[in-house]
Design an enzyme around this catalytic site. Structure first.
Site, PDB file in Angstrom:
ATOM      1  N   ASP A 129       0.483  -1.216  12.417  1.00 57.23           N
ATOM      2  CA  ASP A 129       0.884  -1.262  10.997  1.00 57.23           C
ATOM      3  C   ASP A 129       1.709  -2.493  10.596  1.00 57.23           C
ATOM      4  OD1 ASP A 129      -0.325   1.165  11.331  1.00 57.23           O
ATOM      5  OD2 ASP A 129       1.241   2.373  10.420  1.00 57.23           O
ATOM      6  N   ASP A 142      -2.045   1.651   8.224  1.00 63.20           N
ATOM      7  CA  ASP A 142      -1.825   2.838   7.418  1.00 63.20           C
ATOM      8  C   ASP A 142      -2.728   2.639   6.196  1.00 63.20           C
ATOM      9  OD1 ASP A 142      -0.239   5.131   7.682  1.00 63.20           O
ATOM     10  OD2 ASP A 142       1.273   4.402   6.273  1.00 63.20           O
ATOM     11  N   HIS A 162      -3.789   4.796   3.107  1.00 61.95           N
ATOM     12  CA  HIS A 162      -3.694   6.052   2.368  1.00 61.95           C
ATOM     13  C   HIS A 162      -4.452   6.034   1.045  1.00 61.95           C
ATOM     14  CE1 HIS A 162      -0.729   7.321   5.202  1.00 61.95           C
ATOM     15  NE2 HIS A 162       0.266   6.593   4.742  1.00 61.95           N
ATOM     16  N   HIS A 178       2.763   4.059  -0.494  1.00 59.88           N
ATOM     17  CA  HIS A 178       2.708   2.844   0.320  1.00 59.88           C
ATOM     18  C   HIS A 178       1.336   2.738   0.968  1.00 59.88           C
ATOM     19  CE1 HIS A 178       3.702   6.077   3.113  1.00 59.88           C
ATOM     20  NE2 HIS A 178       3.053   5.365   4.025  1.00 59.88           N
ATOM     21  N   LYS A 213      -5.981   4.528   9.609  1.00 65.93           N
ATOM     22  CA  LYS A 213      -5.509   5.908   9.843  1.00 65.93           C
ATOM     23  C   LYS A 213      -4.802   6.420   8.594  1.00 65.93           C
ATOM     24  CE  LYS A 213      -1.130   4.344  11.702  1.00 65.93           C
ATOM     25  NZ  LYS A 213      -0.330   4.737  10.528  1.00 65.93           N
ATOM     26  N   CYS A 221       5.397   5.159  13.336  1.00 66.04           N
ATOM     27  CA  CYS A 221       4.035   4.949  13.830  1.00 66.04           C
ATOM     28  C   CYS A 221       3.992   4.332  15.220  1.00 66.04           C
ATOM     29  CB  CYS A 221       3.234   4.160  12.803  1.00 66.04           C
ATOM     30  SG  CYS A 221       2.884   5.192  11.359  1.00 66.04           S
TER      31      CYS A 221
HETATM   32  C1  VGL Z   1       4.807   4.616   8.726  1.00 69.17           C
HETATM   33  C2  VGL Z   1       6.127   5.889   7.350  1.00 69.17           C
HETATM   34  C3  VGL Z   1       5.021   6.264   6.620  1.00 69.17           C
HETATM   35  C4  VGL Z   1       4.726   3.664   9.887  1.00 69.17           C
HETATM   36  C5  VGL Z   1       3.700   4.985   8.005  1.00 69.17           C
HETATM   37  O1  VGL Z   1       3.753   2.880   9.956  1.00 69.17           O
HETATM   38  O2  VGL Z   1       5.640   3.690  10.749  1.00 69.17           O
HETATM   39  N1  VGL Z   1       6.015   5.081   8.402  1.00 69.17           N
HETATM   40  N2  VGL Z   1       3.815   5.799   6.965  1.00 69.17           N
HETATM   41 ZN    ZN Z   2       2.152   6.094   5.723  1.00 66.37          ZN
END
Ligand code: VGL
Ligand code: ZN
Length: 200
Positions: free
Chosen positions: A15, A57, A59, A76, A101, A140
């Protein structure tokens, strides 16, 4: 301890996205600082043609982890947004594999293994040792490391290429303790031995 990257090694960059860097929707303090270190790791893995993966990430707009749906986070890494892009200075080789993901509206996925084919892809390449860095240490990165250990890989946590969200102070340290307690080994770039490939 010196470690040689071989063809049974793989780099997983977790990420390294704009939204987790300063100015992003879920900014991690100093999150952007991991990018230049990750680029140095990338150079090692690329030199020996070891497989490189980058998770992201990814979403939908109505994701369950967002505050408007009762989740803990501001929106996010929304699919297709600038915030969801990998950091522009990350020098990801063309041959690397991006693993998305958290793309289902009703399911969160902190781990790069959750709901993806990452385990199968690593195993079909014969990977035994996995090197993991990126964002965020306490979410993550942690969940990806713990799942990778469960898959049976030898795990090296790149402690010079991770940063945490730190919702509570000390969360990153606790996450590192959890990962090491589960069997991950902490290394930095100084532990890597560079081996020049013979010409073929
Ligand atoms: C993450 C919070 C929400 C991460 C992803 O990549 O660590 N943290 N979504
Ligand atoms: Zn996230």
């Amino acid at each position: 301890m010196m470690i040689t990257i071989d063809r049974f090694s793989s780099l997983i960059i977790v990420d390294a996205q704009n939204d987790f860097c300063p100015g992003g929707a879920l900014a991690v303090k100093n999150g952007d600082k991991v990018v230049s270190v990750l680029n140095r790791y990338i150079a090692y893995f690329q030199a020996v043609r070891a497989p490189i993966f980058a998770t992201r990430d990814w979403h939908p707009k109505n994701h369950v982890s967002f505050k408007e749906r009762g989740g803990p986070w501001p929106p996010h890494c929304v699919q297709g947004s600038k915030g969801a892009n990998l950091h522009p200075e990350l020098k990801l080789p063309y041959a690397s594999t991006v693993i998305s993901k958290g793309f289902l509206p009703d399911q969160d996925a902190y781990s790069g293994f959750q709901g993806t084919d990452l385990e199968v892809r690593l195993k079909e390449k014969g990977v035994k040792r996995v090197f993991i860095g990126g964002l965020a240490t306490d979410y993550c990165v942690k969940n990806t490391v713990l799942d990778a250990l469960k898959c049976g890989f030898e795990i090296f946590l790149l402690t010079d290429a991770i940063h945490g969200v730190e919702v509570k102070k000390g969360d990153s340290k606790k996450a590192i303790d959890d990962m090491v307690g589960a069997g991950a080994k902490e290394i930095t770039i100084k532990n890597l031995k560079f081996v020049k490939l013979a010409r073929t």
